[in-house]
Design a protein around this motif. Structure first.
Motif, PDB file in Angstrom:
ATOM      1  N   SER A  80      56.988 138.581  39.393  1.00 57.58           N
ATOM      2  CA  SER A  80      56.736 139.980  38.696  1.00 57.58           C
ATOM      3  C   SER A  80      56.443 140.694  40.009  1.00 57.58           C
ATOM      4  N   ALA A  81      55.843 140.098  41.282  1.00 49.55           N
ATOM      5  CA  ALA A  81      55.261 141.246  42.013  1.00 49.55           C
ATOM      6  C   ALA A  81      55.894 141.424  42.980  1.00 49.55           C
ATOM      7  N   GLU A  82      56.863 140.414  43.325  1.00 50.98           N
ATOM      8  CA  GLU A  82      58.315 140.067  44.145  1.00 50.98           C
ATOM      9  C   GLU A  82      58.959 141.305  43.671  1.00 50.98           C
ATOM     10  N   VAL A  83      59.202 140.681  42.463  1.00 47.43           N
ATOM     11  CA  VAL A  83      60.120 142.051  42.536  1.00 47.43           C
ATOM     12  C   VAL A  83      59.737 143.706  41.883  1.00 47.43           C
ATOM     13  N   LEU A  84      59.087 143.714  42.020  1.00 45.20           N
ATOM     14  CA  LEU A  84      58.181 145.295  42.013  1.00 45.20           C
ATOM     15  C   LEU A  84      58.155 145.572  43.354  1.00 45.20           C
ATOM     16  N   ALA A  85      57.816 144.715  44.506  1.00 46.02           N
ATOM     17  CA  ALA A  85      57.604 144.655  45.843  1.00 46.02           C
ATOM     18  C   ALA A  85      59.121 144.980  46.581  1.00 46.02           C
ATOM     19  N   MET A  86      60.053 144.980  46.115  1.00 47.01           N
ATOM     20  CA  MET A  86      61.442 145.800  46.561  1.00 47.01           C
ATOM     21  C   MET A  86      61.800 146.306  46.006  1.00 47.01           C
ATOM     22  N   ARG A  87      61.482 146.695  44.476  1.00 46.91           N
ATOM     23  CA  ARG A  87      62.166 147.619  43.967  1.00 46.91           C
ATOM     24  C   ARG A  87      61.338 149.059  44.432  1.00 46.91           C
ATOM     25  N   ASN A  88      60.058 148.660  45.165  1.00 50.93           N
ATOM     26  CA  ASN A  88      59.454 149.618  45.176  1.00 50.93           C
ATOM     27  C   ASN A  88      59.294 150.389  46.779  1.00 50.93           C
ATOM     28  N   GLY A  89      60.554 149.108  47.573  1.00 53.86           N
ATOM     29  CA  GLY A  89      61.059 149.647  48.921  1.00 53.86           C
ATOM     30  C   GLY A  89      59.594 149.069  50.110  1.00 53.86           C
ATOM     31  N   ARG A  90      59.138 148.122  49.099  1.00 51.56           N
ATOM     32  CA  ARG A  90      58.368 147.013  49.909  1.00 51.56           C
ATOM     33  C   ARG A  90      58.550 146.239  50.710  1.00 51.56           C
ATOM     34  N   LEU A  91      59.651 146.036  50.063  1.00 52.44           N
ATOM     35  CA  LEU A  91      59.841 144.353  50.895  1.00 52.44           C
ATOM     36  C   LEU A  91      61.883 144.949  51.712  1.00 52.44           C
ATOM     37  N   GLU A  92      62.377 144.617  52.504  1.00 51.64           N
ATOM     38  CA  GLU A  92      63.573 144.691  52.835  1.00 51.64           C
ATOM     39  C   GLU A  92      64.150 143.222  52.124  1.00 51.64           C
ATOM     40  N   VAL A  93      63.827 141.664  52.681  1.00 50.42           N
ATOM     41  CA  VAL A  93      64.283 140.787  52.491  1.00 50.42           C
ATOM     42  C   VAL A  93      62.898 140.116  51.620  1.00 50.42           C
ATOM     43  N   ALA A  94      63.864 139.531  51.190  1.00 46.18           N
ATOM     44  CA  ALA A  94      62.930 138.511  49.503  1.00 46.18           C
ATOM     45  C   ALA A  94      63.285 137.054  49.469  1.00 46.18           C
ATOM     46  N   GLN A  95      62.710 136.102  49.013  1.00 43.21           N
ATOM     47  CA  GLN A  95      63.893 134.581  48.780  1.00 43.21           C
ATOM     48  C   GLN A  95      63.450 134.623  47.140  1.00 43.21           C
ATOM     49  N   PHE A  96      63.985 134.905  46.226  1.00 44.59           N
ATOM     50  CA  PHE A  96      63.651 134.762  44.878  1.00 44.59           C
ATOM     51  C   PHE A  96      63.878 133.737  44.602  1.00 44.59           C
ATOM     52  N   GLY A  97      63.389 132.656  42.926  1.00 47.10           N
ATOM     53  CA  GLY A  97      64.095 132.007  42.473  1.00 47.10           C
ATOM     54  C   GLY A  97      65.573 132.102  41.925  1.00 47.10           C
ATOM     55  N   PRO A  98      66.306 131.301  41.801  1.00 53.03           N
ATOM     56  CA  PRO A  98      67.779 131.586  41.399  1.00 53.03           C
ATOM     57  C   PRO A  98      66.967 132.768  39.619  1.00 53.03           C
ATOM     58  N   LEU A  99      66.904 132.253  39.072  1.00 56.64           N
ATOM     59  CA  LEU A  99      66.342 133.178  37.666  1.00 56.64           C
ATOM     60  C   LEU A  99      65.784 134.133  38.253  1.00 56.64           C
ATOM     61  N   GLY A 100      64.984 134.750  38.915  1.00 54.35           N
ATOM     62  CA  GLY A 100      64.076 135.658  38.949  1.00 54.35           C
ATOM     63  C   GLY A 100      65.224 136.639  40.066  1.00 54.35           C
ATOM     64  N   TYR A 101      66.218 135.734  41.073  1.00 51.45           N
ATOM     65  CA  TYR A 101      66.853 136.779  41.258  1.00 51.45           C
ATOM     66  C   TYR A 101      67.963 137.900  40.236  1.00 51.45           C
ATOM     67  N   VAL A 102      68.095 137.329  38.494  1.00 50.65           N
ATOM     68  CA  VAL A 102      68.860 137.762  37.958  1.00 50.65           C
ATOM     69  C   VAL A 102      68.095 139.020  37.733  1.00 50.65           C
ATOM     70  N   PHE A 103      67.330 139.101  37.703  1.00 48.51           N
ATOM     71  CA  PHE A 103      66.390 140.776  37.060  1.00 48.51           C
ATOM     72  C   PHE A 103      66.128 141.016  38.110  1.00 48.51           C
ATOM     73  N   ALA A 104      66.014 140.829  39.515  1.00 50.30           N
ATOM     74  CA  ALA A 104      65.492 141.698  41.177  1.00 50.30           C
ATOM     75  C   ALA A 104      66.651 142.284  41.077  1.00 50.30           C
ATOM     76  N   SER A 105      68.174 141.390  40.801  1.00 48.79           N
ATOM     77  CA  SER A 105      69.725 141.733  41.046  1.00 48.79           C
ATOM     78  C   SER A 105      69.554 143.685  39.952  1.00 48.79           C
ATOM     79  N   THR A 106      68.816 143.264  39.242  1.00 51.07           N
ATOM     80  CA  THR A 106      68.881 144.919  38.450  1.00 51.07           C
ATOM     81  C   THR A 106      68.229 146.241  38.391  1.00 51.07           C
ATOM     82  N   LYS A 107      66.511 144.874  38.660  1.00 50.26           N
ATOM     83  CA  LYS A 107      65.546 145.990  38.724  1.00 50.26           C
ATOM     84  C   LYS A 107      65.277 146.243  40.205  1.00 50.26           C
ATOM     85  N   ALA A 108      65.880 145.678  41.309  1.00 52.64           N
ATOM     86  CA  ALA A 108      65.538 146.040  42.467  1.00 52.64           C
ATOM     87  C   ALA A 108      66.108 145.629  43.426  1.00 52.64           C
TER      88      ALA A 108
END
Length: 301
Positions: A80-108
């Motif tokens: 969750s912290a990783e998704v939030l950081a990318m959504r808020n523009g604090r990460l340019e690059v991030a590695q996600f677990g496959p399921l984490g990516y599903v929500f990062a794709s829509t939320k971040a």
């Protein structure tokens, strides 16, 4: 009833600003491929952060050298912290677990660009599994009714969603299984080997790691369920980056050699490793389907 204890406390590692690698002029903040003078690379602690840090230092240093831009490595607290950081523009690059990516794709607006390949250049996969002691009367997922099952942590692809999907497809209500979130893959394994639960999830990556360390004897245990192959973790870039920056980061990642990613690959059961290979959203469609089947939202990650 299904138990959801809090995740085991994980110390958030301080940001690591990697120093320049090799010769050459330092890229300035005005370079179109080095926004704000650095690239911030996020990783969630799917293994012990103290072990992950040196592995990702190697990958980040290689990326920094190839991209000619300082790379700041951030091991965050959780998905969750990783998704939030990318959504808020604090990460340019991030590695996600496959399921984490599903929500990062829509939320971040995380866009997958690379993942881990074998020595032949083929995208690698892993599997989720449910294990019991060798002498257990449990022989199938259906036999878990009325038993205890250790899972990794809420939101984990192989350590939560897929074992729960196995229960669903075998007609076993989650309320009929005593689910214990152990706090991580190693903790779920320990719950089984210490006799605290009747069954536990052990994915193929964790299995390879503990067997290499001599910490698990598969002859004393039995796997009663295995998932379909899961494509390995995507490395993503923020979709709101300038297209030139996204392309530069993608090209730099795909230029990394096996030695640059070998230490990270070892955690993902990629041995021997090849270079990173290109991936797209469609690569992870089965995970989008899984999220739909289980009615998952970003709150479950």
């Amino acid at each position: 009833m299904r138990a959801r204890p809090a995740l085991a406390a994980l110390a958030v590692l301080p940001a690591l600003l990697l120093t320049g690698c090799g010769g050459g002029d330092t890229t300035t903040a005005t370079s179109p491929t080095c926004p704000n003078g650095k690239i911030r690379f996020g990783v969630e602690p799917y293994e012990d952060p103290a072990k992950l840090k040196p592995a990702y230092e190697t990958l980040a240093a290689a990326l920094q050298k190839t991209l000619n831009c300082p790379v700041e490595l951030k091991v965050v607290e959780d998905y969750s912290a990783e998704v939030l950081a990318m959504r808020n523009g604090r990460l340019e690059v991030a590695q996600f677990g496959p399921l984490g990516y599903v929500f990062a794709s829509t939320k971040a607006d995380a866009q997958p660009v690379a993942s881990f390949a074998d020595a032949k250049g083929a995208l690698t996969t892993y599997t989720a599994g449910i294990w019991v002691p060798a002498d257990s009367p449990i022989t199938s997922v259906k036999d878990l009714k009325g038993r205890s099952l250790a899972l990794s942590s809420p939101g984990s692809t192989s350590g939560d969603a897929l074992p729960r999907y196995a229960l669903k497809t075998q007609g076993v209500a989650e309320a009929d299984v005593r689910i214990d979130y152990a706090g991580g893959h190693p903790e779920a394994l320990l719950a089984l080997t210490n006799g605290k639960v009747d069954a536990a999830e052990i994915n193929s990556q964790q299995l390879a790691t503990v067997q290499a360390e001599g910490g698990f004897d598969p002859a004393k245990y039995r796997r009663i369920w295995t998932s379909d192959p899961i494509p390995n973790d995507p490395i993503t870039v923020h979709g709101k980056l300038d297209p030139a920056v996204r392309q530069a980061i993608t090209s730099a990642l795909l230029k990394l050699g096996p030695a640059d990613v070998a230490k990270v690959g070892a955690f993902l059961d990629v041995d021997p490793p090849g270079p990173l290979v290109a991936v797209r959203k469609e690569t992870y469609q089965p995970l989008f389907d899984l999220a739909t089947a289980l009615d998952l939202t970003e709150k479950d990650v």
